[in-house]
Design a protein around this motif. Sequence first.
Motif, short mmCIF file in Angstrom:
data_model
loop_
_atom_site.label_atom_id
_atom_site.label_comp_id
_atom_site.label_asym_id
_atom_site.label_seq_id
_atom_site.Cartn_x
_atom_site.Cartn_y
_atom_site.Cartn_z
N UNK A 170 -65.56 -28.16 68.14
CA UNK A 170 -64.61 -29.25 68.35
C UNK A 170 -63.62 -28.90 69.46
N UNK A 171 -63.21 -27.63 69.53
CA UNK A 171 -62.27 -27.23 70.60
C UNK A 171 -62.91 -27.45 71.97
N UNK A 172 -64.20 -27.20 72.09
CA UNK A 172 -64.88 -27.40 73.36
C UNK A 172 -64.97 -28.89 73.72
N UNK A 173 -65.14 -29.72 72.70
CA UNK A 173 -65.16 -31.15 72.96
C UNK A 173 -63.77 -31.68 73.30
N UNK A 174 -62.75 -31.18 72.61
CA UNK A 174 -61.39 -31.64 72.87
C UNK A 174 -60.91 -31.23 74.26
N UNK A 175 -61.48 -30.16 74.80
CA UNK A 175 -61.10 -29.74 76.15
C UNK A 175 -61.45 -30.80 77.19
N UNK A 176 -62.43 -31.65 76.87
CA UNK A 176 -62.85 -32.69 77.81
C UNK A 176 -61.72 -33.65 78.15
N UNK A 177 -60.81 -33.87 77.21
CA UNK A 177 -59.73 -34.82 77.44
C UNK A 177 -58.36 -34.15 77.56
N UNK A 178 -58.34 -32.82 77.55
CA UNK A 178 -57.07 -32.10 77.61
C UNK A 178 -56.52 -32.06 79.03
N UNK A 179 -55.21 -32.04 79.12
CA UNK A 179 -54.54 -31.91 80.42
C UNK A 179 -54.16 -30.45 80.70
N UNK A 180 -53.94 -29.69 79.64
CA UNK A 180 -53.65 -28.26 79.75
C UNK A 180 -54.57 -27.52 78.78
N UNK A 181 -55.31 -26.51 79.30
CA UNK A 181 -56.25 -25.75 78.47
C UNK A 181 -55.83 -24.29 78.47
N UNK A 182 -55.56 -23.74 77.28
CA UNK A 182 -55.21 -22.34 77.13
C UNK A 182 -56.46 -21.55 76.78
N UNK A 183 -56.55 -20.32 77.27
CA UNK A 183 -57.75 -19.51 77.03
C UNK A 183 -57.46 -18.04 77.32
N UNK A 184 -58.28 -17.13 76.79
CA UNK A 184 -58.15 -15.71 77.15
C UNK A 184 -58.56 -15.49 78.60
N UNK A 185 -58.13 -14.36 79.16
CA UNK A 185 -58.45 -14.01 80.54
C UNK A 185 -59.93 -14.18 80.88
N UNK A 186 -60.79 -13.72 79.96
CA UNK A 186 -62.22 -13.65 80.27
C UNK A 186 -62.81 -15.00 80.64
N UNK A 187 -62.24 -16.07 80.12
CA UNK A 187 -62.78 -17.41 80.42
C UNK A 187 -62.55 -17.79 81.88
N UNK A 188 -61.59 -17.15 82.52
CA UNK A 188 -61.32 -17.41 83.93
C UNK A 188 -61.91 -16.32 84.81
N UNK A 189 -61.72 -15.06 84.42
CA UNK A 189 -62.04 -13.93 85.28
C UNK A 189 -63.51 -13.54 85.24
#
Length: 378
Positions: A170-189
């Motif tokens: 559900x968190x992955x689906x909710x990210x579709x409409x989110x304006x700000x997404x928080x995540x651990x470093x690894x998801x970016x780096x």
Amino acid sequence: AAAAAASSSKAKGAPVQSGPAPLAGGGGHASDPHTVAEAGAVDSPQLARTPIIFIASRTHSQIAQLMGELHATAYTHVRTCVLGSREKLCLNSAFLQRGNVDELCRQARKNRNGNSRKAKKKKVEKCNYFYHMSSLLHSPNIQPGGRLRQWDIEDLKEEGRRMGGCPYYVSRELADSAEVVFMPYSYIIDPLVRESVGISLEGNAVIIDEGHNIEDVCRAAVSSDITMGSLSAVRSALQGLEEMKLPEAEHVSAVKFLVDAFIKLASDEQVSVRKEKGFEAESRIFTGSQTRGYFDRLGVTPERLQKGVHGLNFLLNEDREKSRALENARAKLQLLSRTMLALGHFLFGGEADFQTVVSRSLQATRRRTGVITTEVEA
């Protein structure tokens, strides 16, 4: 905090050009082969949208602190989402007790009918949280204007327990409409994690909390460790498959060739390289050119490495009913796959500055355990 924005001529709030959504599943993530659509939810059309703000922090507890700071601002109306691992978001107590949540989740997701003869034979459990995820996704509390418009991981898990739905998907689906997404470093780096989740940074804003950690995080993202015990377990599992004379023999042979190459590197005491000895461990350190030369002498070419990686992916994705040994070594196979990808990038991907370290811990009993590390040099 250090902040950086991906190059874009569009200001926040301005319309963006139509095209692939920032997350390829409709807003920020590559579509999982089994998404909410499977659980009964209805996909919404993709719309032009303003850039997403990705905020990355080191730990989940720090993300929770950042969420608390956002609650104290005037931006409580902004739609947010928190991404995290299965281990952090899973509600299935049976999976959590058994430990390997990632693998159990994938198996259960494939098992659309938990009472099937095949599922019973493999003892694959059905996860009701996944198949009831639409009830959580459509909960009024997490809809726009709901009580949990800005939720953290614990909020979503609490709501997941109440509604009986899976917080992870559900968190992955909710990210579709989110304006700000928080995540651990690894998801970016980490490029492998970013690719697997389907995060696209282009045209979006990226904020890195405690940016002084980035150098170490980047180095860790493209480094990989594997123990001699893991290599031996994988080799034993592959040997078992070879003896069964399965149709997949070519894939097994390709992987086994590379495993043997790693074992030879870890075991060869004669090769002349820099050595270091400390109180707890001793190491042999191969420079990048020495690593290339050693694997070249063993016949590890780009083609052989590619075949090995392809073979690993095949073995990891295939239904391995006939081999309990391979199932037991699956986590080690996944680690080996990551190590091969990292090594392949360094060996054949250009002039990257790297080193390979073979470490042996000095136990109180003088028993030695090998660890192979491929890492970027500072």
